[in-house]
Design a protein around this motif. Sequence first.
Motif, short mmCIF file in Angstrom:
data_model
loop_
_atom_site.label_atom_id
_atom_site.label_comp_id
_atom_site.label_asym_id
_atom_site.label_seq_id
_atom_site.Cartn_x
_atom_site.Cartn_y
_atom_site.Cartn_z
N ILE A 6 0.88 -1.18 0.00
CA ILE A 6 0.00 0.00 0.00
C ILE A 6 0.91 1.22 0.00
O ILE A 6 1.78 1.35 0.87
N ARG A 7 0.72 2.10 -0.97
CA ARG A 7 1.59 3.29 -1.03
C ARG A 7 0.83 4.48 -1.60
O ARG A 7 -0.26 4.31 -2.19
N SER A 8 1.43 5.68 -1.46
CA SER A 8 0.82 6.89 -2.03
C SER A 8 0.85 6.81 -3.55
O SER A 8 1.75 6.19 -4.13
N TYR A 9 -0.07 7.50 -4.17
CA TYR A 9 -0.16 7.60 -5.63
C TYR A 9 1.06 8.34 -6.18
O TYR A 9 1.55 9.30 -5.58
N ASP A 10 1.47 7.91 -7.36
CA ASP A 10 2.52 8.59 -8.11
C ASP A 10 1.92 8.87 -9.50
O ASP A 10 1.18 8.01 -10.01
N LEU A 57 -4.79 10.10 -2.77
CA LEU A 57 -4.98 8.89 -3.57
C LEU A 57 -3.96 7.85 -3.13
O LEU A 57 -2.77 8.14 -3.05
N TRP A 58 -4.44 6.65 -2.84
CA TRP A 58 -3.59 5.55 -2.39
C TRP A 58 -3.72 4.40 -3.37
O TRP A 58 -4.81 4.18 -3.92
N VAL A 59 -2.63 3.68 -3.60
CA VAL A 59 -2.71 2.53 -4.51
C VAL A 59 -2.17 1.28 -3.82
O VAL A 59 -1.39 1.36 -2.87
N TYR A 69 -7.02 0.76 -5.91
CA TYR A 69 -6.79 2.14 -5.44
C TYR A 69 -7.88 2.57 -4.47
O TYR A 69 -8.98 1.97 -4.43
N LEU A 70 -7.54 3.60 -3.72
CA LEU A 70 -8.54 4.36 -2.95
C LEU A 70 -8.43 5.79 -3.42
O LEU A 70 -7.35 6.39 -3.32
N THR A 71 -9.49 6.32 -4.02
CA THR A 71 -9.50 7.73 -4.39
C THR A 71 -10.18 8.48 -3.25
O THR A 71 -11.36 8.26 -2.96
N GLY A 72 -9.42 9.34 -2.60
CA GLY A 72 -9.96 10.03 -1.44
C GLY A 72 -10.13 11.52 -1.69
O GLY A 72 -9.52 12.09 -2.59
N LEU A 157 -7.72 6.68 6.35
CA LEU A 157 -8.30 7.14 7.63
C LEU A 157 -7.20 7.73 8.53
O LEU A 157 -7.43 8.75 9.17
N ASN A 158 -6.02 7.12 8.52
CA ASN A 158 -4.91 7.68 9.32
C ASN A 158 -4.55 9.07 8.82
O ASN A 158 -4.32 10.00 9.59
N GLN A 159 -4.52 9.21 7.48
CA GLN A 159 -4.19 10.51 6.89
C GLN A 159 -5.24 11.56 7.31
O GLN A 159 -4.90 12.67 7.71
N LEU A 160 -6.52 11.18 7.23
CA LEU A 160 -7.59 12.12 7.59
C LEU A 160 -7.49 12.52 9.06
O LEU A 160 -7.67 13.69 9.41
N GLN A 161 -7.21 11.54 9.91
CA GLN A 161 -7.11 11.85 11.34
C GLN A 161 -5.96 12.80 11.61
O GLN A 161 -6.10 13.74 12.39
N SER A 162 -4.84 12.58 10.92
CA SER A 162 -3.70 13.47 11.18
C SER A 162 -3.99 14.88 10.66
O SER A 162 -3.37 15.84 11.10
N LEU A 163 -4.95 15.01 9.74
CA LEU A 163 -5.32 16.33 9.22
C LEU A 163 -6.54 16.90 9.98
O LEU A 163 -7.11 17.92 9.58
N HIS A 164 -6.98 16.21 11.01
CA HIS A 164 -8.10 16.63 11.86
C HIS A 164 -9.42 16.73 11.09
O HIS A 164 -10.23 17.62 11.37
#
Length: 218
Positions: A6-10, A57-59, A69-72, A157-164
């Motif tokens: 699982i990694r960030s989109y490039d 975006l995560w792939v 992918y997850l398009t967020g 979800l971790n990314q969203l939580q860290s961004l409040h």
Amino acid sequence: MTAPLIRSYDPKDRAAVRRISCETALYGNPIDPLFEDRELVADLLVRYYTQFEPESLWVAEAQGQVIGYLTGCRDSRRYERLFRCRILPLLLVGFLTRGHWHHGRTLHLLLRIWRSERRWSGARRSACAGYPAHCHLNLDREFRQAGTGSGLLKAFLNQLQSLHVPGIHIVTATDQGKRFFTRASFRLLMKYRPVPLPETEPREVWVMGKKLSILTDH
Ligand SMILES: CC(C)(COP(=O)(O)OP(=O)(O)OC[C@H]1O[C@@H](n2cnc3c(N)ncnc32)[C@H](O)[C@@H]1OP(=O)(O)O)[C@@H](O)C(=O)NCCC(=O)NCCS
């Protein structure tokens, strides 16, 4: 089989993300029996995320290939605004210049979908107040049911939580999606019947939401 990475989109993942969006667009199945112009379908489904919010975006990658992918999106109002101003015009031009307006059946179906969307979008927006983020998750068929969807969702979800960001909603009409998000502790906010699509079983759309706890920095 080793678990997909699982990694960030490039930006080099763009073609794979567009391909998977078309492979899964008809309730988890290929869109082709309904509409054959994959460029337009991919623009409709993923252009916002690749062009305007690639950082959400995560792939998932297996053996060097992107297989899901997850398009967020952190702010669904921004999505709506950019979709209306920047993507819808492209779709309309493509639809007209590539001759799709000749096809009475397609045109008729799109008009019915558009009317149904107009009918439900207000109620959906109210139901999702307090859940500003959203996402879509899609995997190639042979990589489902092995924990990859859960890995992608956890990353976002971790990314969203860290961004409040206080909450997230999703919209799904597939049995897999309903089971998956129920198990991930999303709760049902509303449901409705969409326009039935040719060659598919009648569906119920579920709009589901999850509140996110705010992380403190210490
Ligand atoms: C919905 C979707 C994204 C879920 O992703 P996924 O990787 O299949 O999900 P997971 O593997 O994390 O969980 C799914 C199931 O596999 C099971 N599972 C997870 N890891 C497993 C493993 N290692 N071995 C066996 N089963 C496993 C889970 O328990 C879960 O079971 P359940 O369906 O009975 O609840 C994926 O199935 C998909 O792309 N479907 C088609 C498109 C779609 O419906 N998208 C949702 C709309 S947004």
